[in-house]
Motif scaffolding. Structure first.
Motif, short mmCIF file in Angstrom:
data_model
loop_
_atom_site.label_atom_id
_atom_site.label_comp_id
_atom_site.label_asym_id
_atom_site.label_seq_id
_atom_site.Cartn_x
_atom_site.Cartn_y
_atom_site.Cartn_z
N SER A 1 41.38 49.34 28.08
CA SER A 1 40.05 48.84 27.68
C SER A 1 39.11 48.97 28.87
O SER A 1 38.77 47.98 29.53
N ILE B 1 36.03 49.18 31.36
CA ILE B 1 34.75 48.48 31.44
C ILE B 1 33.82 49.29 32.34
O ILE B 1 34.20 49.68 33.44
N PRO C 1 32.51 44.02 27.08
CA PRO C 1 32.96 44.82 25.93
C PRO C 1 31.98 44.79 24.77
O PRO C 1 31.51 43.72 24.36
N GLY C 2 31.63 45.99 24.27
CA GLY C 2 30.69 46.10 23.16
C GLY C 2 29.24 46.13 23.58
O GLY C 2 28.35 46.20 22.72
N SER D 1 30.27 49.98 27.64
CA SER D 1 31.64 49.51 27.43
C SER D 1 31.94 49.40 25.94
O SER D 1 31.16 48.80 25.19
N PRO E 1 33.92 48.11 22.49
CA PRO E 1 34.53 46.84 22.08
C PRO E 1 36.02 46.82 22.45
O PRO E 1 36.66 47.86 22.55
N SER E 2 36.54 45.62 22.64
CA SER E 2 37.93 45.48 23.07
C SER E 2 38.65 44.43 22.25
O SER E 2 38.12 43.33 22.03
N ALA F 1 39.20 41.07 23.94
CA ALA F 1 38.12 40.08 24.03
C ALA F 1 38.08 39.14 22.83
O ALA F 1 37.21 38.26 22.78
N ARG G 1 40.02 37.24 27.14
CA ARG G 1 38.78 37.42 27.90
C ARG G 1 38.98 37.06 29.38
O ARG G 1 38.46 37.73 30.27
N LEU H 1 40.98 39.87 30.86
CA LEU H 1 40.16 41.08 31.01
C LEU H 1 39.33 41.00 32.28
O LEU H 1 39.27 41.95 33.06
N TYR I 1 33.17 34.59 28.70
CA TYR I 1 34.16 35.22 29.58
C TYR I 1 34.38 34.42 30.86
O TYR I 1 35.51 34.20 31.30
#
Length: 242
Positions: A50, A52, A103-104, A108, A110-111, A114, A120, A123, A147
């Motif tokens: 994932s 970033i 993410p998203g 980056s 989406p993951s 997350a 989160r 991550l 996060y």
């Protein structure tokens, strides 16, 4: 058209296709100078399943061990801190600074990671590890509290400082959980933010090692409305951590 011409045309198209397929993709990391030969700007993706996207400034001569990691709110991304001049200012003061696309957002993807609180936190921990950030001061506006707060609760010993700016998710934690966190904290908020700022301040005040700065005539995104005041408060806090 003769057969020989058709064959030559087909051969040419085949060669073009092979060349196209053989070209390397966009680099995962690029760097350039920011009009200052003493500062290198790096943009790229962290490794892993994932990745970033991040923007980073690396002063040639670092004056401080502290490294500033900037998250962002719902309507923003890492580029916000570049446009605002925050990355440039931190580099001029000798700080390594890294801005992330959550993410998203931004560049980056989406993951799945997350989707959960533990995911989160993990991550964010992985990103700091991948980028070799060891003395992080985490700047966390608004949505990014989703996060930063799980990370703070689980891994606050890894943080050198914390700068929440009306973050979300403060109600997810108890007074006792905040009491445990000894990380030096600067609580920043805008005077005109009468909803999320007040809610988050009520909870964040339970952090035992905190100070509070209210930016006058500023709303929820107070760093955008009063960038000079925001930068002064942030740099003052960083200076006291040294």
């Amino acid at each position: 058209m003769s057969r020989s011409r058709v064959a030559l045309l087909g051969l040419g198209l085949l060669l073009m296709l092979l060349l196209y397929l053989g070209l390397p993709g966009p680099p995962e990391q690029t760097s350039w100078l920011w009009g200052n030969p003493n500062v290198t700007v790096v943009a790229g993706l962290t490794p892993g399943n994932s990745p970033i996207f991040y923007r980073e400034v690396r002063p040639l001569h670092r004056a401080h061990r502290v490294e500033v990691v900037l998250l962002h709110g719902k309507a923003f991304n890492s580029h916000t801190w570049e446009r605002l001049g925050t990355l440039q200012l931190l580099s001029q003061k000798g700080y390594r600074a890294v801005a992330l696309d959550l993410p998203g957002f931004g560049n980056s993807a989406p993951s799945e990671e997350a989707r959960t609180e533990a995911g989160r936190a993990e991550l964010l921990q992985r990103v700091l590890r991948d980028l070799k950030v060891h003395n992080a001061v985490l700047v966390s506006p608004s949505l990014s509290g989703h996060y930063s707060l799980p990370f703070l609760m689980r891994s606050h010993q890894q943080l050198h400082g914390f700068v929440p700016i009306a973050p979300t998710s403060t109600r997810n934690y108890t007074q006792e959980q905040f009491w445990v966190v000894k990380t030096p904290t600067l609580i920043l908020y805008g005077e005109l933010d009468r909803v999320l700022a007040r809610e988050s301040l009520q909870q964040l005040r339970h952090l035992p090692n905190h100070s509070v700065v209210k930016l006058r005539a500023a709303g929820h995104a107070c760093y955008l409305h009063k960038p000079q005041d925001f930068h002064v408060a942030l740099l003052s806090f960083l200076d006291h951590l040294l």
